[in-house]
Design a protein around this motif. Structure first.
Motif: not given
Length: 355
Positions: A24, A27-28, A31-32, A54-55, A57-58, A61
């Motif tokens: 979290q 950045s996205f 994380a990706e 937002d963990s 959500e990441k 994705r």
């Protein structure tokens, strides 16, 4: 490397799994890259929670399209059936999946049971019937509550803080889960970042073949360390590693802050989960940032503590938080004074004089 079967769930993982709370903070895109590298490197169990901003959500994705290669666990802190279903549906949407492999009641302060009048455990049963979750788990921070959950026989997994600083009673919890054929997931394996000898941590876990550690991972270099054990083999206990563990136990065992943050918020604005362990951070994870003016200002806020003890009520480890804060402040100020003295001595030697 050991392979762990999570009790009656049948979920199998290398004894080396991914704890996604720290993502979290990145950045996205970062994380990706991190999560996909973890899958490519052999990790197959990933744990997150609705509470981790937002963990989910990441993770959704990054792992979308890799669903058949991973087991996903998440958690709810819901206290009502309405909130339970809201959390579950939000988690499924965030994770881009129609089911989670393991759904856990998060950081419980009571054990939900069938027929207790709350309907909470019944929600789990219904979600499982609908195919939205595969297995039912629970996480706890208080050992007494954890044992209560184990004894009910209702939960398929237990997630609890566990590392080589754990007490004999906490270590017995691992064995109790094994006897009940209940999966054991070890969180706080790094004691909130204070344990840094990865070989020692891995060798200790190897002594508990039913324990699955979920390492909190934020940076690629951290991930590569854990992946190296999948690729090259898990270290086993040796006299050298045992000595390193004993040294850490001598320094850290007892009343120290794990940095979990459940004590927040503080009415006086004190960043408790950092300030209450600042002394250890300065010594064990040295960085100029800890002694910066910004952190000096944060530490000075401890003087405004009114001892309302709201933090004590929320601390899952039962710490006397105001006392721990004051001890850290006193030591922190001693460390600052030594730095000033060292700077003055250096100035005198090189002829610059005091700054």
């Amino acid at each position: 490397m050991n392979r762990v079967v999570l009790g009656s769930t049948g979920i199998v993982s290398p004894q080396d799994a991914f704890g996604a709370l720290p993502i979290q903070r990145i950045s996205f895109d970062e994380a990706e890259r991190l999560l996909r590298r973890a899958v490519d490197g052999g990790m197959s169990f990933f744990d997150t929670a609705r509470a981790y901003s937002d963990s989910e959500e990441k993770m959704g994705r990054a792992l979308h399209g890799l669903r058949d290669r991973v087991a996903i666990a998440t958690k709810t802190m819901a206290k009502t059936p309405e909130d339970f279903w809201d959390d579950l549906h939000t988690s499924l949407s965030n994770l881009r999946t129609d089911h989670v492999d393991l759904y856990q009641f998060h950081c419980i302060d009571r054990v939900w049971e069938l027929g207790d009048g709350t309907g909470m455990y019944e929600c789990m049963v219904e979600a499982k019937r609908q195919g939205k979750i595969n297995h039912i788990g629970v996480t706890a921070h208080k050992v007494g509550t954890a044992f209560e959950a184990v004894e009910t026989g209702l939960y398929e997994t237990m997630q609890f803080p566990f590392n080589y600083l754990s007490s004999p009673r906490e270590t017995e919890l691992v064995s109790a889960c094994e006897r009940k054929n209940m999966g054991f997931i070890a969180m706080k394996g790094l004691a909130g970042g204070l344990l840094m000898n990865a070989d020692a941590l891995m060798a200790h876990m190897a002594c508990f073949p039913n324990a699955l550690p979920i390492w909190g991972i934020q940076r690629l270099e951290e991930l590569e360390t854990w992946l190296s054990y999948i690729e090259e083999g898990q270290p086993r206990m040796s006299p050298e590693l045992a000595a390193a563990i004993e040294a850490d136990r001598a320094e850290l065992a007892g009343s120290f802050c794990r940095g979990c943050g459940y004590c927040a918020p503080c009415p006086q604005g004190i960043v408790v989960n950092q300030c209450a362990r600042m002394s250890l951070m300065v010594r064990r994870a040295p960085s100029d940032v800890w002694l910066s003016e910004a952190w000096q200002t944060e530490m000075d806020k401890i003087d405004s503590c009114t001892e309302c003890r709201s933090c004590v009520e929320r601390c899952p480890y039962g710490l006397d938080v105001p006392a721990v804060l004051k001890e850290n402040l006193e030591d922190y100020r001693r460390l600052l004074a030594r730095r000033v003295e060292a700077g003055s001595a250096e100035s005198a030697v090189d002829g610059r004089g005091p700054a």
